[in-house]
Design an enzyme around this catalytic site. Sequence first.
Site, short mmCIF file in Angstrom:
data_model
loop_
_atom_site.label_atom_id
_atom_site.label_comp_id
_atom_site.label_asym_id
_atom_site.label_seq_id
_atom_site.Cartn_x
_atom_site.Cartn_y
_atom_site.Cartn_z
CG HIS A 24 15.93 11.43 -62.99
ND1 HIS A 24 16.35 10.37 -62.21
CD2 HIS A 24 16.80 12.43 -62.73
CE1 HIS A 24 17.42 10.72 -61.51
NE2 HIS A 24 17.72 11.97 -61.81
CE1 TYR A 25 10.25 6.36 -66.02
CE2 TYR A 25 10.64 6.34 -68.38
CZ TYR A 25 10.39 5.67 -67.19
OH TYR A 25 10.30 4.29 -67.19
CB THR A 26 7.88 12.03 -62.96
OG1 THR A 26 6.96 11.98 -64.06
CG2 THR A 26 8.50 13.43 -62.88
CD GLU A 89 12.65 12.73 -61.28
OE1 GLU A 89 11.99 12.28 -62.24
OE2 GLU A 89 13.21 12.03 -60.43
CG HIS A 131 17.77 7.41 -62.89
ND1 HIS A 131 16.62 7.34 -62.13
CD2 HIS A 131 18.79 7.14 -62.02
CE1 HIS A 131 16.94 7.07 -60.87
NE2 HIS A 131 18.24 6.93 -60.78
CG ASP A 141 14.35 7.13 -65.19
OD1 ASP A 141 14.80 6.08 -64.73
OD2 ASP A 141 14.42 8.22 -64.60
#
Length: 229
Positions: A24-26, A89, A131, A141
């Site tokens: 994921h990215y945050t 993340e 994700h 993401d």
Amino acid sequence: MHFIDRPSPNFDERSLPITMVVLHYTGMQDAASAIARLADPEAKVSCHYLVAEDGTVVRMVDEAQRAWHAGASHWRGVTDVNSASIGIEIVNPGHEWGYVPFPDEQIEAVIRLLADIKQRHAITRGNVVGHSDIAPARKQDPGELFPWGKLARLRLALPRPTKNLLDPGWSDAGFLLALERFGYDVVDPTAAVTAFQRRFRPELVDGIIDAQCRCLLLALLLPKPQGDD
């Protein structure tokens, strides 16, 4: 690896063995904000690990537990992705806050962490996903700037095929059937195609099925796809 422990209360028991890693990215303004949210019991979200821009790795949920990172999702028949996966993340503001390339130090830390997890749990390359792959109608993401090719060259993720590409000439319905076979949820066809492109053809993400998409997907469905070299 060295970790900084910042435990999150947001987890429960797994009901499936670990077979996947979800990246994921945050999607928040900075690392501190992301960590605070992932540790907030009111937020009801979490991850196993967070990787900051400088490569610092924060451990938030023990791998044995079910972190709450995937949400409503689907991959290769698995609908409780949280139970089957480890969530990582990666700190990045994302599309909402000014999407930027991922620093080299950060990606190197992701690679070390992912290599360790993948080896310990015998996770296949096809089950290292973003994700957006598992929730195409909801998520973007880690996005089109994420360097999947670097991971693929280390056999940590599937490559973008570049060799022996042939157009099978599928209709759009045939492409979607093949995409579902590959692993995607195709209930929202445009979202599924967009997610596939974001992962395997990031230079043109338009949600339109074309010959290049058909060639890439066919190659990915064949044994030992070759590319990213």
